[in-house]
Design an enzyme around this catalytic site. Structure first.
Site, PDB file in Angstrom:
ATOM      1  N   ASP A 293       0.656  -1.254  -0.254  1.00 32.92           N
ATOM      2  CA  ASP A 293       0.119  -0.192  -0.113  1.00 32.92           C
ATOM      3  C   ASP A 293       1.215   0.993  -0.252  1.00 32.92           C
ATOM      4  OD1 ASP A 293      -1.593  -1.803   0.744  1.00 32.92           O
ATOM      5  OD2 ASP A 293      -3.027  -0.893   1.820  1.00 32.92           O
ATOM      6  N   HIS A 437       3.771  -2.496   3.378  1.00 33.64           N
ATOM      7  CA  HIS A 437       3.535  -1.070   2.413  1.00 33.64           C
ATOM      8  C   HIS A 437       5.161  -1.194   2.114  1.00 33.64           C
ATOM      9  CE1 HIS A 437       0.380  -0.161   6.256  1.00 33.64           C
ATOM     10  NE2 HIS A 437       0.244   0.503   4.852  1.00 33.64           N
TER      11      HIS A 437
HETATM   12 NI    NI Z   1      -2.940   2.955   3.353  1.00 32.14          NI
END
Ligand code: NI
Length: 504
Positions: A293, A437
């Site tokens: 992400d 992430h």
């Molecule tokens: Ni996010």
């Protein structure tokens, strides 16, 4: 000289969501008209070479939601540093304020646009929004960089001297006097801090914009004034003249500002899928979906190298504003068999927004990604995993499935790759969706170990839709995992436990 292309589409569309150009006093008039004189046109960041994205993260509380991005310039380290200091200073202040109101959920969000990029100057407009529970408010500040003498400057440096600033304040005050009783023209003083966001429209008129509450009630949104070029030009410093020239370089194509036009532009393209979709049958194989992400960012290229080396596929939930800076990385994702999906335009908590803004956030993300890869995303992950019936309903209307996760690696602020890998591997199950992430360098460092240990356990790495096989995924429906026995949420039902675990 940087290679530049002006990008009427996304730049002006972005203006609608940032509130740029919305000097309107009527709350019903949310969308700017192309002729709106306070509209600043933005430069497409993808065409400025040596530009990248930086993130700042402090998120250490479930009730505090933070997303901070700013640009980094290879050839202008002083500008990068000034931007960093500005956003970090604001974030520190917000963190102090929020900790004093710890009973309320708070949110802090910084995004940015390029207001100019030429041989002579760069202009970067930061939009700093926050809520500490009592409503959203925004501040705007535009930082300039004079490339001829390598100085990073506040907006007030565009004005020749104190006398010129006083004259500008007078002109702006006069214009605001016509705006009705909600605006206080006497609040306009010749104070450099008040004139910290100055730009130019394509006609060369000076545009001064104010923060919420600076010259009127917050419900007014952005209040901005255009001072005609004839009046403004004598007030400008040498840098101010360079900034004005840069803003006037080229006229813009008409904006495509409506939801409908964004959707129409998207619909003409095929739905996004992995170039290797269908090569694995997850009903038989032991599949797992790694999801990354908040990128693309400076570590994403390195992550793609790792995934390629191990022949692993992943799903990337990209933030639209970042995607518009590095479309090359999205194209590489697609070429290498990954799936590119939507993580909204600027990572706002969608559950704190009205329906039209939810659609703007998702639509602009769709548009930025579609522009890069010529395929339309079919998945959206709401920032912070925060969804509700309204978010699901917008997603359904836009043809998107809502994807959350079943394994939270809690990697976002963890500098320890070993700990991230341990959490990913220990919670893995067939059919799991793993939250990671790619903006976090240590997550990229952890990825080879995650891949090695999971492969040893017999896992195959696939994209999210492949987990669900030919039955596919339905728009508006929420998916946390395809693990047997795991529940797949009905549309809009918020999985509180998941939401509390992390801040993706
Ligand atoms: Ni996010």
């Amino acid at each position: 000289m940087p290679k530049l292309r002006f990008f009427g589409g996304i730049a002006l569309v972005a203006a609608t969501i940032t509130g740029c150009g919305t000097a309107a006093l009527s709350p019903t008039m949310e969308r700017p008209l192309p002729s709106e004189p306070t509209m600043i046109n933005y430069v497409d960041p993808a065409w400025v070479h040596g530009l990248d994205i930086r993130n700042v993260s402090r998120g250490d509380s479930d009730d505090r939601r933070e997303h901070v991005t700013y640009p980094a310039f290879d050839d202008a380290p002083y500008l990068t540093e000034k931007l960093r200091r500005t956003v970090v200073g604001q974030l520190d202040r917000f963190t102090r304020d929020a900790s004093m109101n710890s009973t309320l959920r708070s949110e802090f969000n910084v995004d940015w646009q390029l207001t100019a990029a030429s041989d002579e100057v760069y202009g970067v407009r930061l939009r700093i929004g926050e809520s500490t529970g009592s409503g959203w408010s925004e501040a705007r500040t535009t930082v300039w960089y004079d490339r001829t003498d390598r100085r990073a400057l506040d907006s007030s440096a565009l004005i020749r001297d104190d006398a010129a600033l006083a004259e500008l304040a007078g002109l702006v005050g006069d214009k605001l006097a016509d705006r009705g009783p909600q605006v206080d023209p006497h609040a306009v003083r010749p104070d450099p801090k008040l004139f910290d966001s100055i730009g130019f429209n394509p006609h060369g008129d000076l545009v001064a914009e104010f923060d919420d509450y600076q010259v009127g009630g917050g419900s007014l949104g952005r209040v901005a004034v255009a001072v005609p070029a004839f009046d403004a030009e004598p007030l400008l410093s040498a840098t101010g003249m360079r900034a004005r020239r840069a803003a006037m370089v080229r006229s813009q194509t008409p904006p495509m500002g409506s939801d409908e036009s964004i959707q129409a532009a998207s619909r003409a393209k095929p739905p996004a899928r992995s170039s290797r979709a269908g090569s694995v049958d997850c009903a038989r194989a032991k599949c797992i979906a790694l999801t990354y992400d908040d990128g693309p960012g400076p570590n994403t290229g390195r992550l793609l190298d790792v995934l390629r080396e191990k022949d692993a596929r992943a799903t990337f939930f990209c933030v639209g504003s970042n995607a518009s800076v590095r479309p090359d990385l999205l194209r590489r994702m697609r070429q290498e068999g990954h799936l590119v999906a939507n993580h909204t335009w600027s990572h706002r908590d969608l559950t704190a927004l009205p329906g039209s803004r939810i659609a703007d956030q998702i639509n602009l993300g769709q548009y930025a990604i579609t522009q890069a890869i010529w395929q339309v995303p079919t998945l959206v992950r709401p920032p912070y995993g925060a969804s509700n019936l309204q978010v699901a309903s917008v997603a359904r209307r836009l043809g998107l499935s809502v994807v959350r996760w079943s394994v939270d690696t809690e990697d976002r602020n963890d500098p320890n790759p070993r700990a991230i890998a341990d959490r990913a591997v220990s919670q893995a199950k067939p059919g799991a969706i793993v939250l990671l992430h790619d903006i976090n360098g240590s997550t990229v460092d952890a990825t080879p170990e995650i891949l090695r240990r999971l492969a040893k356990k017999g896992y195959t790495f696939v994209t999210v839709p492949e987990l669900y096989g030919p039955g596919g995924m339905q728009p508006g429906r929420a998916y946390d995992s395809a693990a047997s026995g795991a529940s797949t949420g009905e549309s809009g039902i918020v999985t509180r436990a998941l939401e509390k675990q992390t801040m993706p």
